[in-house]
Structure formats: structure tokens, C-alpha cells
Design a protein around this motif. Structure first.
Motif, PDB file in Angstrom:
ATOM      1  N   LYS A   1      20.888 -23.149 -33.071  1.00 46.94           N
ATOM      2  CA  LYS A   1      20.455 -22.300 -31.963  1.00 46.94           C
ATOM      3  C   LYS A   1      21.408 -21.114 -31.940  1.00 46.94           C
ATOM      4  O   LYS A   1      22.627 -21.287 -31.877  1.00 46.94           O
ATOM      5  CB  LYS A   1      20.522 -23.053 -30.639  1.00 46.94           C
TER       6      LYS A   1
ATOM      7  N   ILE B   1      15.848 -20.260 -32.385  1.00 47.63           N
ATOM      8  CA  ILE B   1      16.128 -21.540 -33.032  1.00 47.63           C
ATOM      9  C   ILE B   1      15.693 -21.397 -34.491  1.00 47.63           C
ATOM     10  O   ILE B   1      14.627 -20.856 -34.777  1.00 47.63           O
ATOM     11  CB  ILE B   1      15.305 -22.689 -32.388  1.00 47.63           C
TER      12      ILE B   1
ATOM     13  N   PHE C   1      18.821 -28.214 -36.965  1.00 47.44           N
ATOM     14  CA  PHE C   1      18.548 -26.861 -36.494  1.00 47.44           C
ATOM     15  C   PHE C   1      19.824 -26.181 -36.043  1.00 47.44           C
ATOM     16  O   PHE C   1      20.861 -26.821 -35.847  1.00 47.44           O
ATOM     17  CB  PHE C   1      17.530 -26.882 -35.346  1.00 47.44           C
TER      18      PHE C   1
END
Length: 127
Positions: A35, A16, A33
Motif C-alpha cells: 500500500k 494498492i 501487496f
């Protein structure tokens, strides 16, 4: 565990990375964020950003980058469309040949996202 808090097993890698908005070339606030997961060479990048004032329907280009001779060279990995106040998308590429460039994920210095209206978001990787 690696520096990003992810894991790295044979044929599998996941981490992440927090993404920041840049305005006038300066790093501002964290806005979400991404991933990143590689499983059997397939690299899946899931992006989740919250950006106040972002219009829906803007084209957003997604780039990986490599640093070379003091410069940052972008490799387009994919694109998506923005939603009102957010970017939520997923792209896939070959983790050993990001965006057809011949560059593997492990050689990427990070990722940037650029909207057609000038929004700039990014993250350097510490891989």
C-alpha cells in the motif's frame, strides 16, 4: 480513480499494488501487496507478503526503479528484516525525492524487494 484503483487528490495519493515472487527471472505467483500513500510529500509504503519457506531475520532491501535506455535503475528506499514465512514492514521517504534520488514517485516504474538469501519480489506500476 487511477489505473491502480487508488485516488489522487491535491497533496494526497494512495494505491494498492499486488506483488509477485520471481524465481530464475520468471514471474511466479502473487505473494501479497504493498500500500503506497503520499500525504503532504511523505510517502509511506506498507508491505505485506506471505512467502512459504522464508527464514526469519534476513535483511530485505526495498528499491524503487526507473526505466532508462532499456535498463532498470534501482533506487534504494529502505530495508527491513524478514519474519518466518513473511515480510511485513513499513518505510517512509519523501514522495518528491524517493530515497534521496531526486526522483518523484510518479516517475517510478515500480518496486522490487531483494532478500539477502536471494528472494526477489516485485511489481511494475502503471502510474
Amino acid at each position: 480513480m487511477n489505473k491502480q484503483g487508488g485516488c489522487h487528490l491535491a497533496g494526497y495519493r494512495r494505491f494498492i499494488a499486488y506483488v509477485y515472487e520471481y524465481k530464475k527471472g520468471k514471474k511466479e505467483k502473487n505473494c501479497g501487496f504493498m500500500k503506497v500513500e503520499v500525504r503532504e510529500r511523505v510517502c509511506t509504503i506498507e508491505i505485506h507478503l506471505q512467502v512459504a519457506g522464508l527464514a526469519a531475520g534476513d535483511k530485505c532491501k526495498i528499491y524503487g526503479f526507473v526505466r532508462k535506455d532499456g535498463l532498470i535503475n534501482g533506487i534504494q528506499i529502505g530495508d527491513c528484516n524478514t519474519e518466518k514465512n513473511k515480510i511485513d514492514c513499513q518505510v517512509e521517504t519523501d514522495g518528491t525525492d524517493m530515497g534521496g534520488s531526486g526522483t518523484p514517485l510518479g516517475k517510478m516504474g515500480g518496486m522490487i524487494l531483494i532478500t539477502q538469501t536471494g528472494g526477489f519480489f516485485g511489481r511494475a506500476f502503471g502510474l
